[in-house]
Design a protein around this motif. Structure first.
Motif, PDB file in Angstrom:
ATOM      1  N   THR A   1       0.833  -1.209   0.000  1.00 27.61           N
ATOM      2  CA  THR A   1       0.000   0.000   0.000  1.00 27.61           C
ATOM      3  C   THR A   1       0.862   1.252   0.000  1.00 27.61           C
ATOM      4  O   THR A   1       0.622   2.193  -0.778  1.00 27.61           O
ATOM      5  N   GLN A   2       1.888   1.270   0.834  1.00 29.44           N
ATOM      6  CA  GLN A   2       2.785   2.425   0.914  1.00 29.44           C
ATOM      7  C   GLN A   2       3.540   2.628  -0.394  1.00 29.44           C
ATOM      8  O   GLN A   2       3.724   3.772  -0.836  1.00 29.44           O
ATOM      9  N   ALA A   3       3.962   1.527  -1.017  1.00 31.77           N
ATOM     10  CA  ALA A   3       4.706   1.630  -2.277  1.00 31.77           C
ATOM     11  C   ALA A   3       3.843   2.252  -3.372  1.00 31.77           C
ATOM     12  O   ALA A   3       4.290   3.149  -4.104  1.00 31.77           O
ATOM     13  N   LEU A   4       2.596   1.787  -3.486  1.00 26.78           N
ATOM     14  CA  LEU A   4       1.711   2.310  -4.531  1.00 26.78           C
ATOM     15  C   LEU A   4       1.320   3.756  -4.258  1.00 26.78           C
ATOM     16  O   LEU A   4       1.160   4.553  -5.193  1.00 26.78           O
ATOM     17  N   GLU A   5       1.171   4.116  -2.995  1.00 30.51           N
ATOM     18  CA  GLU A   5       0.835   5.501  -2.657  1.00 30.51           C
ATOM     19  C   GLU A   5       2.024   6.433  -2.893  1.00 30.51           C
ATOM     20  O   GLU A   5       1.845   7.609  -3.234  1.00 30.51           O
ATOM     21  N   LYS A   6       3.228   5.910  -2.731  1.00 31.35           N
ATOM     22  CA  LYS A   6       4.448   6.709  -2.892  1.00 31.35           C
ATOM     23  C   LYS A   6       4.852   6.864  -4.361  1.00 31.35           C
ATOM     24  O   LYS A   6       5.482   7.857  -4.743  1.00 31.35           O
TER      25      LYS A   6
ATOM     26  N   ASP B   1       1.183  -7.457 -17.895  1.00 29.50           N
ATOM     27  CA  ASP B   1       0.545  -8.749 -18.113  1.00 29.50           C
ATOM     28  C   ASP B   1      -0.889  -8.809 -17.597  1.00 29.50           C
ATOM     29  O   ASP B   1      -1.383  -9.876 -17.266  1.00 29.50           O
ATOM     30  N   PHE B   2      -1.546  -7.665 -17.483  1.00 29.38           N
ATOM     31  CA  PHE B   2      -2.988  -7.646 -17.205  1.00 29.38           C
ATOM     32  C   PHE B   2      -3.581  -6.404 -17.851  1.00 29.38           C
ATOM     33  O   PHE B   2      -2.903  -5.403 -18.060  1.00 29.38           O
ATOM     34  N   ASN B   3      -4.890  -6.480 -18.167  1.00 29.32           N
ATOM     35  CA  ASN B   3      -5.515  -5.410 -18.932  1.00 29.32           C
ATOM     36  C   ASN B   3      -6.724  -4.782 -18.242  1.00 29.32           C
ATOM     37  O   ASN B   3      -7.474  -4.037 -18.858  1.00 29.32           O
ATOM     38  N   ALA B   4      -6.902  -5.108 -16.954  1.00 30.05           N
ATOM     39  CA  ALA B   4      -8.001  -4.525 -16.183  1.00 30.05           C
ATOM     40  C   ALA B   4      -7.593  -4.487 -14.715  1.00 30.05           C
ATOM     41  O   ALA B   4      -6.945  -5.417 -14.223  1.00 30.05           O
ATOM     42  N   GLU B   5      -7.975  -3.421 -14.020  1.00 33.51           N
ATOM     43  CA  GLU B   5      -7.583  -3.282 -12.622  1.00 33.51           C
ATOM     44  C   GLU B   5      -8.129  -4.408 -11.756  1.00 33.51           C
ATOM     45  O   GLU B   5      -7.528  -4.759 -10.733  1.00 33.51           O
ATOM     46  N   SER B   6      -9.217  -5.011 -12.168  1.00 34.87           N
ATOM     47  CA  SER B   6      -9.796  -6.117 -11.398  1.00 34.87           C
ATOM     48  C   SER B   6      -8.877  -7.336 -11.360  1.00 34.87           C
ATOM     49  O   SER B   6      -9.011  -8.190 -10.473  1.00 34.87           O
ATOM     50  N   ARG B   7      -7.919  -7.426 -12.301  1.00 40.62           N
ATOM     51  CA  ARG B   7      -7.026  -8.580 -12.362  1.00 40.62           C
ATOM     52  C   ARG B   7      -6.000  -8.605 -11.228  1.00 40.62           C
ATOM     53  O   ARG B   7      -5.269  -9.589 -11.072  1.00 40.62           O
TER      54      ARG B   7
ATOM     55  N   ASN C   1      -6.858   4.060  -6.796  1.00 43.32           N
ATOM     56  CA  ASN C   1      -6.737   5.343  -6.102  1.00 43.32           C
ATOM     57  C   ASN C   1      -5.335   5.947  -6.163  1.00 43.32           C
ATOM     58  O   ASN C   1      -5.132   7.080  -5.723  1.00 43.32           O
ATOM     59  N   ALA C   2      -4.377   5.194  -6.697  1.00 46.34           N
ATOM     60  CA  ALA C   2      -3.009   5.699  -6.780  1.00 46.34           C
ATOM     61  C   ALA C   2      -2.936   6.904  -7.706  1.00 46.34           C
ATOM     62  O   ALA C   2      -3.557   6.927  -8.775  1.00 46.34           O
ATOM     63  N   LYS C   3      -2.174   7.913  -7.299  1.00 48.82           N
ATOM     64  CA  LYS C   3      -2.060   9.140  -8.078  1.00 48.82           C
ATOM     65  C   LYS C   3      -0.991   9.065  -9.163  1.00 48.82           C
ATOM     66  O   LYS C   3      -0.865   9.968  -9.987  1.00 48.82           O
ATOM     67  N   ALA C   4      -0.230   8.001  -9.157  1.00 49.47           N
ATOM     68  CA  ALA C   4       0.867   7.853 -10.105  1.00 49.47           C
ATOM     69  C   ALA C   4       0.367   7.715 -11.545  1.00 49.47           C
ATOM     70  O   ALA C   4      -0.754   7.267 -11.797  1.00 49.47           O
ATOM     71  N   THR C   5       1.221   8.095 -12.483  1.00 49.89           N
ATOM     72  CA  THR C   5       0.974   7.803 -13.895  1.00 49.89           C
ATOM     73  C   THR C   5       1.044   6.298 -14.094  1.00 49.89           C
ATOM     74  O   THR C   5       1.911   5.629 -13.523  1.00 49.89           O
ATOM     75  N   LYS C   6       0.143   5.741 -14.904  1.00 44.58           N
ATOM     76  CA  LYS C   6       0.118   4.300 -15.138  1.00 44.58           C
ATOM     77  C   LYS C   6       0.429   3.994 -16.595  1.00 44.58           C
ATOM     78  O   LYS C   6      -0.105   4.625 -17.509  1.00 44.58           O
TER      79      LYS C   6
END
Length: 286
Positions: A81-86, A94-100, A110-115
């Motif tokens: 969680t901290q890594a994704l928030e940071k 290797d996945f095409n939907a956030e549900s994966r 909810n992450a603010k990072a560019t994806k």
């Protein structure tokens, strides 16, 4: 790959202070191989990078460089969680939907990072700022190789990062026998071998390190094999009780569905695996 998107991706990489690479739930050879292949190259470029997975990966992939640094959400919820928030840049591989990504979905969403998404599955969702989606490619590892070439980062591919990419291509092509394997695939794996990837050693580490229980589970799966000749199809079932009987560990059913596909005349194969813990039946198709 679109030149404009490649340049945008390169700009994001070079301006990012902290990059996170994530793969799908129940990570396989292509998911781990593509993540660690990219991870090791970005580390050589001097970037601060972390690989995160939704849950643990199979032990037969633990030999890859950087595997011991992977965080998984199932066991290291807080750290992931901290890594994704940071992060200011997240690679979705290797996945095409956030549900994966299973229970990591809300954190990723909810992450603010560019994806940046790099994937070879059909019908991608529109959730990433940049999407390199190519369903005709045999594997995400093949796409990562092409991505690195387009970025002019392939000079940083060495024997260890090359072995990661080789592993993902090998496993997702059924050891190069599926129709998705092309002449380009063979040229890429030849390049990886030239960079020092030991193809024999990689194959042995993935396919020749079975436990006694895993071989017994395979025997059970083959006993449960059923063919439907009129539909040129076959399927395998494994119940939770059967998994428990043979001390099932993550990755033990990897590739089992291919035995059903190997039947003469069969063009569609499936394996149905009961998971009482999650209350679902897992399905894998070939």
């Amino acid at each position: 790959m679109n030149k404009t998107d490649i340049q945008r991706a390169k700009d994001f990489i070079e301006s990012s202070d902290y990059i996170v690479i994530i793969g799908h739930k129940s990570p396989d050879g292509d998911s781990i191989g593509s993540s660690l292949g990219l991870f090791n190259v970005l580390k050589k470029k001097g970037k601060n990078v972390q690989v995160c997975m939704p849950d643990p990966f199979p032990s037969f992939l633990s030999w890859m460089k950087g595997a011991d640094q992977i965080l998984n959400h199932e066991e290291q919820n807080k750290e992931v969680t901290q890594a994704l928030e940071k992060a200011d840049l997240i690679f979705c591989l290797d996945f095409n939907a956030e549900s994966r990504v299973g229970k990591m979905e809300h954190i990723l969403r909810n992450a603010k990072a560019t994806k940046i998404m790099i994937d070879h599955h059909q019908d991608p969702d529109d959730f990433a700022e940049i999407a390199f989606s190519f369903p005709n490619e045999c594997s995400t590892c093949q796409l990562i190789y092409k991505f690195l070439v387009e970025l002019n980062y392939d000079g940083d591919l060495d024997s260890e990062s090359g072995a990661c990419l080789y592993c993902g291509i090998m496993t997702d092509t059924g050891s190069f026998r599926f129709r998705s394997t092309t002449a380009t695939t063979h040229r890429i794996v030849a390049s990886l071998i030239e960079k020092g990837a030991d193809n024999t050693q990689i194959h042995n580490k993935v396919y020749d390190t079975n436990s006694y229980e895993r071989i017994q589970l395979l025997g059970c799966a083959l006993t449960n094999l059923r063919a439907i000749p009129e539909y040129k199809a076959a399927y395998i079932t494994l119940s939770q009780d059967e998994l428990n009987r043979y001390n099932y560990k993550k990755g033990d059913t990897e590739g089992v569905v291919n035995y059903a596909l190997s039947l003469d005349g069969v063009i569609l194969a499936a394996i149905f695996i009961e998971d009482k813990k999650e209350g679902i039946i897992k399905i894998s198709l070939r």
